[in-house]
Scaffold this active site. Structure first.
Site, PDB file in Angstrom:
ATOM      1  N   ARG A 262      27.046  18.651  -6.710  1.00  0.00           N
ATOM      2  CA  ARG A 262      27.843  19.370  -7.714  1.00  0.00           C
ATOM      3  C   ARG A 262      26.938  20.366  -8.424  1.00  0.00           C
ATOM      4  O   ARG A 262      26.531  20.159  -9.560  1.00  0.00           O
ATOM      5  CB  ARG A 262      28.451  18.366  -8.715  1.00  0.00           C
ATOM      6  CG  ARG A 262      29.534  18.955  -9.604  1.00  0.00           C
ATOM      7  CD  ARG A 262      29.760  18.092 -10.837  1.00  0.00           C
ATOM      8  NE  ARG A 262      28.579  18.000 -11.686  1.00  0.00           N
ATOM      9  CZ  ARG A 262      28.235  18.909 -12.590  1.00  0.00           C
ATOM     10  NH1 ARG A 262      28.956  19.999 -12.766  1.00  0.00           N
ATOM     11  NH2 ARG A 262      27.145  18.734 -13.322  1.00  0.00           N
TER      12      ARG A 262
ATOM     13  N   LYS B 171      14.735  24.075 -13.285  1.00  0.00           N
ATOM     14  CA  LYS B 171      14.638  23.199 -14.464  1.00  0.00           C
ATOM     15  C   LYS B 171      13.182  22.930 -14.821  1.00  0.00           C
ATOM     16  O   LYS B 171      12.789  22.956 -15.997  1.00  0.00           O
ATOM     17  CB  LYS B 171      15.341  21.867 -14.194  1.00  0.00           C
ATOM     18  CG  LYS B 171      16.855  21.938 -14.267  1.00  0.00           C
ATOM     19  CD  LYS B 171      17.357  21.840 -15.696  1.00  0.00           C
ATOM     20  CE  LYS B 171      18.871  21.804 -15.735  1.00  0.00           C
ATOM     21  NZ  LYS B 171      19.428  21.708 -17.078  1.00  0.00           N
TER      22      LYS B 171
ATOM     23  N   ASP C 112      23.239  16.749 -17.406  1.00  0.00           N
ATOM     24  CA  ASP C 112      24.654  17.134 -17.409  1.00  0.00           C
ATOM     25  C   ASP C 112      25.451  16.273 -18.391  1.00  0.00           C
ATOM     26  O   ASP C 112      26.386  16.754 -19.029  1.00  0.00           O
ATOM     27  CB  ASP C 112      25.246  16.993 -16.008  1.00  0.00           C
ATOM     28  CG  ASP C 112      24.489  17.820 -14.987  1.00  0.00           C
ATOM     29  OD1 ASP C 112      24.390  19.033 -15.178  1.00  0.00           O
ATOM     30  OD2 ASP C 112      23.974  17.250 -14.009  1.00  0.00           O
TER      31      ASP C 112
ATOM     32  N   ASN D 101      29.618  26.919 -16.641  1.00  0.00           N
ATOM     33  CA  ASN D 101      28.713  27.855 -15.963  1.00  0.00           C
ATOM     34  C   ASN D 101      29.126  28.001 -14.508  1.00  0.00           C
ATOM     35  O   ASN D 101      29.745  27.107 -13.944  1.00  0.00           O
ATOM     36  CB  ASN D 101      27.278  27.338 -16.040  1.00  0.00           C
ATOM     37  CG  ASN D 101      26.695  27.431 -17.430  1.00  0.00           C
ATOM     38  OD1 ASN D 101      26.806  28.455 -18.076  1.00  0.00           O
ATOM     39  ND2 ASN D 101      26.091  26.347 -17.887  1.00  0.00           N
TER      40      ASN D 101
ATOM     41  N   ASN E 216      23.062  26.271 -24.609  1.00  0.00           N
ATOM     42  CA  ASN E 216      22.256  26.174 -23.398  1.00  0.00           C
ATOM     43  C   ASN E 216      21.409  24.906 -23.447  1.00  0.00           C
ATOM     44  O   ASN E 216      20.700  24.667 -24.421  1.00  0.00           O
ATOM     45  CB  ASN E 216      21.358  27.416 -23.299  1.00  0.00           C
ATOM     46  CG  ASN E 216      20.737  27.577 -21.934  1.00  0.00           C
ATOM     47  OD1 ASN E 216      20.334  26.605 -21.304  1.00  0.00           O
ATOM     48  ND2 ASN E 216      20.658  28.811 -21.459  1.00  0.00           N
TER      49      ASN E 216
END
Length: 591
Positions: free
Chosen positions: A192, A210, A306, A447, A491
């Site tokens: 995902r 990241k 997430d 996003n 963010n």
């Protein structure tokens, strides 16, 4: 959030353990390089002393034309470089000019990744000094397109690829990674990726991106970061039929085979790097994300950005908005469009904060929060058919299908979009929000930008400038009737770098919800009156390292209070410790 996960663990908590105190927290720099200044000479160690041609191709130590005359003599670089000596500042200026000349975001992304592969310190110097401009290049929204085209732009591997072929040999694969002192791992299975769906092995762009931000924004050393992709196949037909696809060309494995590989990975990580290594789950599908967080939250230092990171940054924005509006968070009613990882994670952390502030049981504060999924409002009559993570949000109400009907029924003061579906906050929905509220809070968090529930311009124009707005991806300032509005960006990069630094520097062995609340409060505390005057509910990203240091300090404080920290004795000044631990991208002088 912890209460929901405890139900999945049959009552087990991250605090149900007998942690043994150890010395050191995990930010120690073995070679002293990160504490060195340009006045302190260091040796460019790799396996042996790197010199000449090898040194120029070692991204960790390469300085390009910045090598001095003395260094060129000492390390056999004469003739391998043009005679000019150019400072790091001038190199940065030149590269920024070059990147700005590219028209397409993906061209800029590729240029940045190529720079990281040849000159690590210059890459981070450029990113840190120009974070607001380059963050959208190295991460959202551009990283989404990069993942979609990862097979085409793939040149050299970054990170570890662990596929079903390595089942039974995962520990050996980890030992193949050249860096041994790993502090942060970001792992995905690619199912995902952002709002783009199953990208399989091409999801590696997410862990790589990241971890670049862990270093640039949180100061974690690049050599202490490990990107990992777990490749169990893909259900994306386009990729399965793509002759250039770089992953396993098979249907995605599920069930026992999937969980056995993940368990082997988690066990091997702990065996190889110890229990103080932070493992961040990234872009797993909902059913696996909650299962993995529940299963390993009591045995490993795990974090799901997430679910938990998104929740913390959104809560920080809400706390800031309340300073503009006045009142308490418990005075508000929330409606979510989207009930997946992000939506339920945010909802749970909001409910926890409401419970903490009002001293009302969590079960009661949840009743002020309503969620919608693809089938409509989540209500008690649907409870038997709901996934486990949605059940706490099934309240007594008649079924409601459409978002506009839900707004009219619930009359929320805060509307939050985590649906991954663009333009779902229609003009009618936004106008209904401003009908019921003088200053509605509207957060369009999905996003990339094309999937945002509405644009900043739509939010401000449809509410006649009354909305307090933030989005997941960046939007430019909006002028409406002579007034300029500055949309905030909710963010995750505000939270996870500082949270990670706080966990690492305290030697924490588990992540607790109180740490997420502490991170949200720390971020909200960095919003000043000047920011509020522009309508901002988040501070500018140009100050992100200072923000991360304060977040790290409060997270570490909470780790000590909960008995989860192992760096003993506790340092007196945690903000100062956080700042001193941060990686510096400035070039070193070599012997």
């Amino acid at each position: 959030m912890e209460s929901t996960l405890k139900e999945m663990r049959v009552g087990a908590s991250v605090l149900d353990m007998d942690p043994k105190s150890t010395v050191g927290g995990g930010v120690e720099d073995v070679y002293g390089e990160d504490r060195a200044t340009e006045d302190l000479l260091v040796t460019p160690w790799t396996i042996s002393v790197a010199s000449g041609y090898t040194l120029l191709r070692d991204p960790q130590h390469n300085k390009g034309l910045a090598f001095t005359e003395k260094e060129r003599d000492a390390h056999y670089l004469r003739g391998l470089l043009p005679p000019a000596i150019i400072s790091q500042q001038l190199q940065e200026k030149k590269l920024l000019k070059t990147i700005r000349q590219y028209q397409l975001p993906l061209q800029k992304y590729t240029a940045m990744m190529e720079l990281e592969e040849r000159n690590e310190r210059l890459f981070y110097k450029l990113l840190i000094d120009n974070v607001e401009e380059l963050l959208p290049v190295v991460y959202t929204p551009t990283v989404g397109e990069a993942c979609q085209k990862y097979g085409s732009i793939f040149k050299r591997p970054q990170g570890l690829y662990i596929s079903l072929k390595e089942k039974g040999k995962v520990l050996d694969v980890l030992k193949n990674w050249p860096r041994k002192s790993i502090q942060v791992i970001v792992v995905t299975d690619g199912e995902r990726i952002l709002g783009l769906g199953d990208l399989g092995c091409q999801g590696m762009g997410i862990p790589v991106g990241k971890l670049a931000l862990y270093t640039a924004l949180g100061g974690i050393r690049p050599s202490a970061c490990l990107p990992v992709t777990i490749d169990v196949g893909t259900n994306n037909e386009e990729l399965l039929n793509d002759e250039f696809y770089i992953g396993l060309k098979q249907r995605r494995a599920t069930g026992q085979v999937y969980y056995e590989l993940l368990h082997e990975f988690m066990t091997a990580v702990k065996q190889n790097y110890g229990e103080k290594v932070l493992i961040q789950f990234e872009d797993f599908a909902n059913h696996n994300a909650f299962e993995l967080l529940a299963k390993y939250g009591t045995t490993h230092l795990v974090f799901n950005d997430d679910i938990q990171g998104t929740a913390s940054v959104v809560l920080a924005g809400l706390l800031s908005a309340l300073k503009l509006l006045g009142g308490n968070i418990a005075d508000h009613t929330f409606l979510f469009l989207g009930a997946g990882e992000a939506g339920t994670g945010i909802a749970e952390l909001i409910a926890l904060e409401m419970s903490r502030q009002s001293k009302v049981p969590l079960e009661e504060t949840r009743k002020m929060i309503w969620l919608m999924d693809s089938k409509g409002l989540i209500v008690s009559s649907r409870k038997d058919s709901l996934q486990h993570f949605k059940k706490p949000w099934a309240h007594e109400h008649e079924p409601v299908k459409g978002l506009l009907d839900a707004v009219q029924a619930v009359k929320p003061t805060v509307l939050i979009g985590t649906s991954g579906v663009g333009r779902t906050f229609t003009k009618e929905v936004i106008e209904a929000m401003v009908f019921y509220n003088e200053k509605p809070i509207i957060l369009a968090l999905s996003n990339p930008t094309s999937h945002s529930e509405c644009t900043a311009e739509e939010a401000y124009s449809w509410t006649k400038g009354k909305a307090i707005f933030a989005s997941g991806s960046p939007f430019a300032p909006v002028e409406y009737e002579g007034q300029v509005f500055y949309p905030g960006q909710s963010n995750n990069t505000y939270i996870f770098p500082g949270l990670g630094l706080g966990l690492v520097m305290s030697g924490a062995i588990r992540v607790h919800d109180d740490m997420l609340l502490a991170a949200a409060e720390a971020l909200s505390g960095q919003v000043t009156e000047e920011h509020f005057s522009k309508g901002l509910i988040y501070p500018p990203l140009c100050n992100i390292r200072k923000i991360s240091a304060h977040i790290a300090a409060l997270v570490a404080t909470k780790a000590y209070e909960l008995g989860l920290a192992t760096r003993l004795p506790r340092p007196a000044n945690l903000v100062k410790l956080a700042e001193s631990c941060m990686y510096s991208p400035n070039y070193r002088n070599y012997r």
